[in-house]
Scaffold this motif. Sequence first.
Motif, short mmCIF file in Angstrom:
data_model
loop_
_atom_site.label_atom_id
_atom_site.label_comp_id
_atom_site.label_asym_id
_atom_site.label_seq_id
_atom_site.Cartn_x
_atom_site.Cartn_y
_atom_site.Cartn_z
N GLY A 286 39.85 40.19 31.18
CA GLY A 286 40.26 38.79 31.12
C GLY A 286 41.04 38.33 32.32
O GLY A 286 40.93 37.17 32.75
N GLU A 287 41.86 39.22 32.91
CA GLU A 287 42.64 38.80 34.08
C GLU A 287 41.74 38.50 35.27
O GLU A 287 42.02 37.60 36.07
CB GLU A 287 43.69 39.85 34.45
N PHE A 288 40.63 39.23 35.39
CA PHE A 288 39.70 38.96 36.48
C PHE A 288 38.99 37.63 36.27
O PHE A 288 38.91 36.81 37.20
CB PHE A 288 38.68 40.10 36.59
N THR A 289 38.46 37.40 35.09
CA THR A 289 37.73 36.16 34.86
C THR A 289 38.66 34.95 34.88
O THR A 289 38.23 33.85 35.24
CB THR A 289 36.97 36.22 33.52
N ALA A 290 39.94 35.12 34.52
CA ALA A 290 40.89 34.01 34.61
C ALA A 290 41.16 33.65 36.06
O ALA A 290 41.26 32.48 36.42
CB ALA A 290 42.19 34.38 33.90
N GLY A 291 41.31 34.66 36.93
CA GLY A 291 41.49 34.41 38.36
C GLY A 291 42.94 34.36 38.79
O GLY A 291 43.87 34.24 37.99
N ALA A 292 43.13 34.44 40.11
CA ALA A 292 44.47 34.54 40.69
C ALA A 292 45.30 33.29 40.46
O ALA A 292 46.52 33.37 40.29
CB ALA A 292 44.37 34.85 42.18
N VAL A 293 44.68 32.11 40.49
CA VAL A 293 45.45 30.87 40.30
C VAL A 293 46.06 30.85 38.90
O VAL A 293 47.25 30.58 38.72
CB VAL A 293 44.56 29.64 40.53
N ALA A 294 45.25 31.18 37.88
CA ALA A 294 45.74 31.15 36.50
C ALA A 294 46.78 32.22 36.24
O ALA A 294 47.64 32.06 35.37
CB ALA A 294 44.57 31.31 35.54
#
Length: 438
Positions: A88-96
């Motif tokens: 989930g942290e990858f699909t959410a992305g660095a901005v989120a």
Amino acid sequence: MLDLADVQGVVLRGYAMPHARHLLLQVDSPSAGRRLLGSLVDGSPGRPQVTTGAPWTEKPECCLNLSVTAGGLRALGVSEESLATFPGEFTAGAVARAERVGDVGPSAPARWLPVFRDPGLHLVVSLFGRTPEAVDRAADRLLAGTAPGVRELCRLDAALLAGRVDHFGYVDGISQPTVDGAPPPGPPDRLPVAPAGAFLLGHPSQFPGHTYPVPQPEALGRNGSFAAFRVLAQDVDAFAELLATQSRRTGADPELVAAWLCGRWRTGVPLALSPDTGSPDPPLPPDALNDFGYAGDPRGERCPIGSHVRRMNPRDSRVAGGGGHRHRIVRRGLTYGPPYDPAHPRDGQERGLLGLFIGVSLRDQFEFVMREWATDGLFAPGLGRSQDPFLGAGGTLPLATPGGGRTALTDLPRLVTTRGGAYCFVPGLPAIAHLAGR
């Protein structure tokens, strides 16, 4: 068994090349994106190919590696069912996820370079070259053969400074984890050899009895890694002023203040081995620069517990939960911006570091280190809520004094500001072919 020919070389080997260019690309046409990826692994004449971890008989002029954002996987046609198997942290992305790693205030995404807030950032093609000309040639060949439907959003260049130092003047690139089955990374250390599964999906991890789930299909996920691509600006003027101010306050030599902040002298010599000088006589051999621990210095009298290198890699220090060696990260970075001239300060030029921070889990490696160790001090006795003196938002650096006393460097300024970030998947070679439809 680990097949190095199936793994991107940037994960398990350091190229030791002094020039880099990161091409940030957008995929507007899935078929064009797939053709680009296929041409990087199929041996197409005149096309640069992805560099693997396999040993080479002759060092190439330039190495190429590929990273893909979650948006990039979608743009290449990966199904939502497959994306749901990624963390989930990858699909959410660095901005989120920015607040989790301390990217707030001046480092918040609202202040990042626009390209890192662009949902069209899909691919990061990283070129590492022996010369600037080699990087130029590889970039030209790559882009010249790219069909309409893939376009360049931005390019970021970096280069090694004289003396292999960062802009603060510290010799860099000394400490990298040793990975089972991979080429030696440089000076050895006394930490346990990391299993391949600490950096590659599909292999037993650094946590006993645990293997991280492989994103599906297996051909896409196996031998992949995750990386945080980061652009970190260094305020060299503030650093120079900090050394002068703290030297006046403490009576310590500015170079000793710099060593307290980092945990190493700017020569690269660790305080743990030489607390009084950065130029011991006789000199430390190169292999000794990474072969040390902190167990014999529990209060931090030789090397402050809150110094940068001790926070980011506690080695055998006492830390909450134990296992200070289970959150190691592979770092592949170089400096950007012109060398700093102390005779001409405040020249308006941005300087810093950019590159990839690689592991099998963004959450348990990059995010853990940034959240628990860099921007909070509760993991180790004596730190309180202090932050990393470089990566934090300023504050204090606790110091232990002989005889059981404590003092601190106070009023530390912010020295490093995040200028951009992206969470990427670093696929194995078969996975790149799979994404290309080969």
